[in-house]
Design a protein around this motif. Structure first.
Motif, PDB file in Angstrom:
ATOM      1  N   THR A  20      47.667  46.965  48.273  1.00 22.93           N
ATOM      2  CA  THR A  20      46.682  45.477  48.579  1.00 22.93           C
ATOM      3  C   THR A  20      45.408  45.810  48.236  1.00 22.93           C
ATOM      4  OG1 THR A  20      48.366  44.779  50.328  1.00 22.93           O
ATOM      5  CG2 THR A  20      46.457  43.266  49.689  1.00 22.93           C
ATOM      6  N   PHE A  21      44.826  45.274  47.174  1.00 22.56           N
ATOM      7  CA  PHE A  21      43.305  45.830  46.661  1.00 22.56           C
ATOM      8  C   PHE A  21      42.463  44.867  46.976  1.00 22.56           C
ATOM      9  CE2 PHE A  21      45.958  48.918  44.833  1.00 22.56           C
ATOM     10  CZ  PHE A  21      45.463  50.214  44.903  1.00 22.56           C
ATOM     11  N   ASN A  22      41.108  45.180  47.195  1.00 24.82           N
ATOM     12  CA  ASN A  22      40.254  44.173  47.431  1.00 24.82           C
ATOM     13  C   ASN A  22      40.117  43.460  45.969  1.00 24.82           C
ATOM     14  OD1 ASN A  22      37.489  42.758  47.143  1.00 24.82           O
ATOM     15  ND2 ASN A  22      36.695  44.209  48.791  1.00 24.82           N
ATOM     16  N   PRO A  23      39.934  42.199  45.845  1.00 23.22           N
ATOM     17  CA  PRO A  23      40.252  41.555  44.446  1.00 23.22           C
ATOM     18  C   PRO A  23      38.959  41.500  43.544  1.00 23.22           C
ATOM     19  CG  PRO A  23      40.417  39.870  45.927  1.00 23.22           C
ATOM     20  CD  PRO A  23      40.290  41.141  46.889  1.00 23.22           C
ATOM     21  N   ALA A  24      37.813  41.956  44.438  1.00 26.34           N
ATOM     22  CA  ALA A  24      36.270  41.882  43.652  1.00 26.34           C
ATOM     23  C   ALA A  24      36.449  42.974  42.562  1.00 26.34           C
ATOM     24  CB  ALA A  24      35.333  42.175  44.774  1.00 26.34           C
ATOM     25  N   LEU A  25      35.577  42.934  41.538  1.00 24.51           N
ATOM     26  CA  LEU A  25      35.656  43.748  40.150  1.00 24.51           C
ATOM     27  C   LEU A  25      34.977  45.042  40.927  1.00 24.51           C
ATOM     28  CD1 LEU A  25      34.763  41.407  37.443  1.00 24.51           C
ATOM     29  CD2 LEU A  25      37.142  42.487  38.047  1.00 24.51           C
ATOM     30  N   LEU A  61      42.222  45.814  33.450  1.00 27.89           N
ATOM     31  CA  LEU A  61      43.094  44.440  33.431  1.00 27.89           C
ATOM     32  C   LEU A  61      41.680  43.353  33.126  1.00 27.89           C
ATOM     33  CD1 LEU A  61      45.746  44.462  35.967  1.00 27.89           C
ATOM     34  CD2 LEU A  61      45.642  45.223  33.488  1.00 27.89           C
ATOM     35  N   GLU A  62      40.668  43.782  33.619  1.00 31.04           N
ATOM     36  CA  GLU A  62      39.434  42.897  33.767  1.00 31.04           C
ATOM     37  C   GLU A  62      39.246  42.344  32.274  1.00 31.04           C
ATOM     38  OE1 GLU A  62      35.768  45.931  34.383  1.00 31.04           O
ATOM     39  OE2 GLU A  62      37.536  45.779  35.457  1.00 31.04           O
ATOM     40  N   ASN A  63      39.442  43.353  31.042  1.00 33.54           N
ATOM     41  CA  ASN A  63      39.295  42.684  29.901  1.00 33.54           C
ATOM     42  C   ASN A  63      40.545  42.066  29.192  1.00 33.54           C
ATOM     43  OD1 ASN A  63      36.957  44.169  30.255  1.00 33.54           O
ATOM     44  ND2 ASN A  63      37.865  46.182  29.407  1.00 33.54           N
ATOM     45  N   LYS A  64      41.496  41.834  30.089  1.00 36.01           N
ATOM     46  CA  LYS A  64      42.850  41.234  29.424  1.00 36.01           C
ATOM     47  C   LYS A  64      42.769  39.867  29.699  1.00 36.01           C
ATOM     48  CE  LYS A  64      45.360  45.459  29.088  1.00 36.01           C
ATOM     49  NZ  LYS A  64      45.037  45.770  27.632  1.00 36.01           N
ATOM     50  N   ARG A  65      43.404  39.357  28.829  1.00 34.70           N
ATOM     51  CA  ARG A  65      43.898  37.428  29.086  1.00 34.70           C
ATOM     52  C   ARG A  65      45.041  37.653  30.025  1.00 34.70           C
ATOM     53  NH1 ARG A  65      45.080  37.972  23.303  1.00 34.70           N
ATOM     54  NH2 ARG A  65      47.253  37.493  24.015  1.00 34.70           N
ATOM     55  N   LYS A  79      48.849  44.220  44.232  1.00 38.66           N
ATOM     56  CA  LYS A  79      48.083  42.902  44.384  1.00 38.66           C
ATOM     57  C   LYS A  79      46.647  43.255  44.373  1.00 38.66           C
ATOM     58  CE  LYS A  79      48.115  38.366  45.561  1.00 38.66           C
ATOM     59  NZ  LYS A  79      47.467  37.667  46.353  1.00 38.66           N
ATOM     60  N   GLY A  80      45.992  42.752  43.224  1.00 39.16           N
ATOM     61  CA  GLY A  80      44.437  42.502  43.418  1.00 39.16           C
ATOM     62  C   GLY A  80      43.783  43.833  42.671  1.00 39.16           C
ATOM     63  N   ALA A  81      44.704  44.904  42.036  1.00 36.50           N
ATOM     64  CA  ALA A  81      44.054  45.992  41.394  1.00 36.50           C
ATOM     65  C   ALA A  81      43.474  45.695  39.895  1.00 36.50           C
ATOM     66  CB  ALA A  81      45.080  47.164  41.262  1.00 36.50           C
ATOM     67  N   HIS A  82      42.274  46.131  39.644  1.00 39.81           N
ATOM     68  CA  HIS A  82      42.085  45.667  38.124  1.00 39.81           C
ATOM     69  C   HIS A  82      42.119  46.976  37.334  1.00 39.81           C
ATOM     70  CE1 HIS A  82      40.463  41.848  39.523  1.00 39.81           C
ATOM     71  NE2 HIS A  82      39.726  42.319  40.375  1.00 39.81           N
ATOM     72  N   GLN A  83      42.338  48.008  37.820  1.00 41.14           N
ATOM     73  CA  GLN A  83      42.500  49.057  36.960  1.00 41.14           C
ATOM     74  C   GLN A  83      43.850  49.866  37.265  1.00 41.14           C
ATOM     75  OE1 GLN A  83      39.190  51.715  36.244  1.00 41.14           O
ATOM     76  NE2 GLN A  83      37.847  50.078  35.731  1.00 41.14           N
ATOM     77  N   PHE A  84      44.307  50.436  36.266  1.00 40.58           N
ATOM     78  CA  PHE A  84      45.427  51.405  36.527  1.00 40.58           C
ATOM     79  C   PHE A  84      45.312  52.757  35.788  1.00 40.58           C
ATOM     80  CE2 PHE A  84      47.133  47.329  37.266  1.00 40.58           C
ATOM     81  CZ  PHE A  84      48.307  47.682  38.365  1.00 40.58           C
TER      82      PHE A  84
END
Ligand SMILES: Cc1cc2nc3c(=O)[nH]c(=O)nc-3n(C[C@H](O)[C@H](O)[C@H](O)COP(=O)(O)O)c2cc1C
Length: 285
Positions: A20-25, A61-65, A79-84
């Motif tokens: 579970t990640f902080n959803p902020a970028l 993920l932030e650049n993805k639709r 949940k909440g991660a923007h990078q892998f």
């Protein structure tokens, strides 16, 4: 070690899987740190495979639709991660063990910088992740990890996953470490200065928290043979090989930090043959 850096023992002890990640970028500074750690990672291990057989890519993920994000599924596990971080390998004899070593080193470097991570070898859509990276011929995704700032509290799904796999628990010393033969457990007291390297193996993460490593110390010698335990329906398959690489990583980094000198070798004629155990590698102090 500089004054501000943590010891490997502290880092290993502080790592747990984060789902579970902080959803902020992520801010610019954190993104730069991630890129730097990936750039600086040493692509070698005691398994001595060719450097080009293992590499890493970041998926942002932030650049993805929204529909693309959805397809890159982790089946609700993360949940909440923007990078892998995506771990990519090319086939060779010990590449899975080597990958385990290198990816765990990365995970520990990220942990030291305060990032949350989680090894994923099964619960992600491999086909769709493969479409998001530039895979060359003969390359495969072996494991991935989300990376980000851990959320302040774990959501219920996260807690339930951890409970189901008993993620907090580790097997006892007498189940994992032996002297001379697999009937004779090695005690924490008798092993002296090798207590911490072995304890760090004990705390290592493993797929399904199976903890398949067994270590046999030679009597009267500082020689440690690493084995994998053959269980019911358990072949020495890809994730167990990765688990072995992780255990070797923890032992190697801890002995190095403690100044315990030794060499890794893979014996062609395993020193001891046991039906229930498969030999992997030896550390000779
Ligand atoms: C090779 C490997 C593969 C893993 N695959 C998954 C996975 O697919 N999904 C998942 O939720 N956790 C996965 N894990 C995380 C383990 O379940 C976790 O490390 C173990 O339960 C111990 O918990 P801890 O990491 O919090 O100490 C994997 C771990 C390893 C080492």
């Amino acid at each position: 070690m500089d004054k501000n850096s943590k010891s490997i023992i502290e880092i290993i002890k502080s790592r747990t899987s984060c789902r579970t990640f902080n959803p902020a970028l992520l801010n610019k500074e954190d993104k730069t740190k991630i890129v730097k750690i990936l750039r600086d990672i040493n692509l070698t291990s005691p398994f001595n495979e060719k450097k080009q057989n293992c590499r890493f890519e970041i998926i942002k993920l932030e650049n993805k639709r929204a529909d693309e994000k959805k397809k890159l599924g982790t089946y609700g596990f993360i949940k909440g991660a923007h990078q892998f971080i995506v771990g990519i390998t090319r086939k060779s004899k010990y590449i899975k063990e080597e990958f385990g070593y290198i990816f765990e080193k990365l995970i520990l470097d990220f942990t030291e910088q305060g990032f949350g991570t989680c090894w994923l070898g099964g619960t992600f859509n491999r086909t769709n992740f493969a479409k998001s990276v530039n895979l060359e011929e003969n390359e495969h995704i072996l494991c991935i990890s989300p990376i980000g700032i851990p959320s302040d509290s774990r959501r219920l799904t996260d807690k339930l996953i951890r409970r189901a796999i008993k993620a907090k628990k580790r097997k006892k010393w007498e189940v994992l470490f032996f002297e001379d033969n697999f009937l004779n457990p090695l005690t924490e007291i008798s092993v002296g200065k090798y207590r911490n390297p072995l304890e760090m193996v004990r705390l290592a993460p493993s797929a399904g928290n199976k903890q398949p490593w067994r270590i046999l110390k030679e009597k009267d010698n500082n020689i440690f043979h690493f084995y994998w335990i053959i269980g019911k329906n358990m072949n020495y398959n890809k994730l167990h090989k990765v688990d072995m690489g992780i255990a070797v990583c923890h032992f190697d980094l801890t002995t190095k930090e403690l100044g315990l000198k030794g060499e890794w070798t893979i014996k062609q004629d395993p020193p001891f043959n046991f039906n229930k155990f498969k030999y992997v590698i030896t550390w000779e102090g």
